[in-house]
Design a protein around this motif. Structure first.
Motif, PDB file in Angstrom:
ATOM      1  N   UNK A 129       0.815  -1.205   0.000  1.00 39.74           N
ATOM      2  CA  UNK A 129       0.000   0.000   0.000  1.00 39.74           C
ATOM      3  C   UNK A 129       0.849   1.254   0.000  1.00 39.74           C
ATOM      4  N   UNK A 130       0.472   2.221  -0.803  1.00 36.81           N
ATOM      5  CA  UNK A 130       1.274   3.424  -1.008  1.00 36.81           C
ATOM      6  C   UNK A 130       1.262   4.339   0.214  1.00 36.81           C
ATOM      7  N   UNK A 131       2.113   5.349   0.156  1.00 41.26           N
ATOM      8  CA  UNK A 131       2.129   6.374   1.194  1.00 41.26           C
ATOM      9  C   UNK A 131       0.754   7.011   1.333  1.00 41.26           C
ATOM     10  N   UNK A 132       0.141   7.339   0.213  1.00 43.08           N
ATOM     11  CA  UNK A 132      -1.199   7.948   0.230  1.00 43.08           C
ATOM     12  C   UNK A 132      -2.187   7.042   0.956  1.00 43.08           C
ATOM     13  N   UNK A 133      -2.193   5.765   0.600  1.00 43.23           N
ATOM     14  CA  UNK A 133      -3.158   4.828   1.173  1.00 43.23           C
ATOM     15  C   UNK A 133      -3.002   4.709   2.680  1.00 43.23           C
ATOM     16  N   UNK A 134      -1.769   4.521   3.146  1.00 42.22           N
ATOM     17  CA  UNK A 134      -1.562   4.327   4.581  1.00 42.22           C
ATOM     18  C   UNK A 134      -1.788   5.615   5.374  1.00 42.22           C
ATOM     19  N   UNK A 135      -1.443   6.747   4.774  1.00 42.95           N
ATOM     20  CA  UNK A 135      -1.728   8.025   5.440  1.00 42.95           C
ATOM     21  C   UNK A 135      -3.234   8.246   5.529  1.00 42.95           C
ATOM     22  N   UNK A 153      -1.439   3.950  15.103  1.00 41.79           N
ATOM     23  CA  UNK A 153      -0.369   3.559  14.179  1.00 41.79           C
ATOM     24  C   UNK A 153      -0.862   2.582  13.114  1.00 41.79           C
ATOM     25  N   UNK A 154      -0.052   2.447  12.070  1.00 45.41           N
ATOM     26  CA  UNK A 154      -0.165   1.301  11.174  1.00 45.41           C
ATOM     27  C   UNK A 154       0.944   0.328  11.554  1.00 45.41           C
ATOM     28  N   UNK A 155       0.673  -0.972  11.403  1.00 49.60           N
ATOM     29  CA  UNK A 155       1.674  -1.961  11.787  1.00 49.60           C
ATOM     30  C   UNK A 155       1.233  -3.372  11.476  1.00 49.60           C
ATOM     31  N   UNK A 156       1.731  -4.331  12.275  1.00 44.84           N
ATOM     32  CA  UNK A 156       1.480  -5.745  12.019  1.00 44.84           C
ATOM     33  C   UNK A 156       1.422  -6.507  13.340  1.00 44.84           C
ATOM     34  N   UNK A 157       0.227  -6.715  13.890  1.00 43.01           N
ATOM     35  CA  UNK A 157       0.079  -7.464  15.141  1.00 43.01           C
ATOM     36  C   UNK A 157       0.040  -8.972  14.885  1.00 43.01           C
ATOM     37  N   UNK A 158       1.153  -9.536  14.495  1.00 41.93           N
ATOM     38  CA  UNK A 158       1.213 -10.940  14.083  1.00 41.93           C
ATOM     39  C   UNK A 158       0.750 -11.898  15.181  1.00 41.93           C
ATOM     40  N   UNK A 159       0.891 -11.496  16.434  1.00 39.18           N
ATOM     41  CA  UNK A 159       0.606 -12.318  17.601  1.00 39.18           C
ATOM     42  C   UNK A 159      -0.896 -12.420  17.891  1.00 39.18           C
ATOM     43  N   UNK A 219      -0.442  11.043  19.581  1.00 37.53           N
ATOM     44  CA  UNK A 219       0.504  10.891  18.474  1.00 37.53           C
ATOM     45  C   UNK A 219      -0.078   9.908  17.472  1.00 37.53           C
ATOM     46  N   UNK A 220      -0.012  10.266  16.209  1.00 38.65           N
ATOM     47  CA  UNK A 220      -0.420   9.395  15.104  1.00 38.65           C
ATOM     48  C   UNK A 220       0.853   9.044  14.343  1.00 38.65           C
ATOM     49  N   UNK A 221       1.165   7.744  14.237  1.00 41.65           N
ATOM     50  CA  UNK A 221       2.459   7.333  13.697  1.00 41.65           C
ATOM     51  C   UNK A 221       2.369   6.394  12.518  1.00 41.65           C
ATOM     52  N   UNK A 222       2.804   6.854  11.371  1.00 45.89           N
ATOM     53  CA  UNK A 222       2.856   6.017  10.174  1.00 45.89           C
ATOM     54  C   UNK A 222       4.000   5.007  10.310  1.00 45.89           C
ATOM     55  N   UNK A 223       3.702   3.725  10.189  1.00 44.08           N
ATOM     56  CA  UNK A 223       4.647   2.596  10.287  1.00 44.08           C
ATOM     57  C   UNK A 223       5.091   2.309  11.720  1.00 44.08           C
TER      58      UNK A 223
END
Length: 399
Positions: free
Chosen positions: A140-146, A270-276, A246-250
């Motif tokens: 996903x692009x910068x635009x999409x995640x923002x 944030x955007x991220x990956x909660x694999x657990x 705070x809003x944090x990209x990545x």
């Protein structure tokens, strides 16, 4: 002659008989510059290759991955790509992490008329202003995640915002999109401070003090990797985040969040990956396979690397060859099953609909690291501009 390959996933009931030769996937990336992300990314690619070969390969051939390091340098990336074609005789090219490197490889693909799957690079220019008919992009692009974060940021109804970002294409693009979308949603918004340190060279004390002096109501953070760690530690020490959202990209990616341990920020969006904590059959199967193969847990990079190879495999099967024109046609509207669910490559801008997880950060005593909670999956297809807007953004020659 039959050969046996060591597989982490299953015992083969029948060993594939390969056609003469191999199908080579060339990959160029910034392994030395960004190891936290790209070491797990490489393992994700390797796992996908192992699975594909276990299932009989592609076009009756064993798949082989040939990797080159670009040293975080656009010129080195282009030279590496050319060497892969001329010396290694690769069949198809993928890769790129840093945005300026991704743009260089996109230009290379257009000039050489060779298919290129940009795997990780986030810059919007890869599929819009600098896009060409030979380049597709997975993540996903910068635009999409923002845009995903703006959906949450506007709910905060904060007027005075400060911004901090790495001063290169990715950071600049994220900030431009954030300002545009937030001003549309909240016309009275004010941007009271902006800090743009060079990538990998943040003076965290000075940056944090400048933001604190502006007395913002909220902060939009685009820093990542070592810059993020230094910013969080200095911000905690100086009380920058106390009473401020705070809003944090990545910022929720385990590559960066895990390193903070007990210093992990509390309550960042944030955007991220909660694999657990992802409980779906597709992700469970992927997680089990990865842990069996590497005795480790996946990072966001793992998902991107895995999806890149599986996307190429799906495209090659659909095309029936690795011919450039055949691959271009095959990727138009291509559907790929991933551990996060199905994605599609949009014909209008060559961008996949791969989304991201959006949630809040906290520290987990059980896992002894920062984690994401209250998260949801934001499907990329819901955060892309309209076809009419894309047509204006993308050059006619790329249609």
């Amino acid at each position: 002659m039959q050969k046996r390959w060591a597989l982490p996933l299953m015992a083969l009931a029948a060993v594939p008989a390969w056609a003469q030769g191999v199908l080579k996937i060339g990959e160029v990336n910034s392994y030395k510059a960004m190891p936290a992300f790209l070491e797990p990314y490489k393992k994700g690619m390797d796992l996908a290759v192992q699975e594909i070969n276990a299932a009989g390969g592609l076009l009756g051939k064993k798949v082989e991955l040939v990797v080159r390091d670009d040293n975080g340098n656009p010129g080195d990336a282009v030279r590496a790509a050319e060497e892969l074609y001329t010396r290694e005789k690769i069949d198809v090219l993928t890769g790129s992490f840093l945005s300026h490197v991704g743009m260089a490889l996109t230009d290379y693909a257009g000039q050489k008329k060779r298919f290129f799957l940009a795997s990780e690079t986030l810059t919007d220019k890869v599929v819009w202003a600098n896009g060409n008919r030979y380049t597709y992009r997975l993540r996903g692009s910068t635009y999409m995640q923002t845009a995903m974060l703006v959906q949450e940021a506007k709910k905060l109804n904060k007027k005075r915002w400060a911004i901090v970002y790495p001063n290169y294409e990715y950071g600049q693009s994220a900030v431009a999109t954030f300002k545009q979308l937030m001003q549309q949603a909240q016309p009275d918004i004010e941007f009271v401070a902006e800090q743009a340190p060079p990538l990998g060279k943040i003076d965290a004390g000075a940056v944090v003090q400048a933001l604190a002096d502006a007395k913002p109501d909220a902060i939009f953070n685009v820093l990542f990797s070592v810059d993020l760690g230094k910013f969080v530690r200095e911000g905690n020490t100086r009380g920058l985040f106390k009473g401020r959202q705070v809003v944090g990209l990545l910022s929720g990616e385990p590559e960066y969040l895990d390193a903070l341990r007990q210093e992990a920020p509390e309550g960042w969006i944030v955007t991220g990956y909660p694999w657990y904590a992802i409980k779906t059959p597709a992700h469970d199967a992927f997680l089990k396979a990865y842990q069996a193969a590497y005795k480790d847990y996946p990072r966001l990079g793992t998902i991107v690397g895995y999806n890149a190879i599986q996307s190429l495999a799906a495209g090659i099967r659909k095309a029936g060859s690795t011919d450039t024109e055949a691959l271009i046609r095959a990727f138009q509207g291509l559907h790929v099953d991933t551990p996060w669910g199905p994605i599609t490559y949009r014909p209008q801008d060559h961008q996949s609909t791969m989304g991201a997880y959006v949630g809040k950060t906290t520290y987990s005593k059980e896992l002894q690291r920062g984690v994401m909670v209250d998260f949801y999956y934001a499907d990329g297809k819901d955060y892309q501009p309209s076809d009419a807007e894309v047509k204006k953004l993308r050059p006619a020659s790329a249609q």
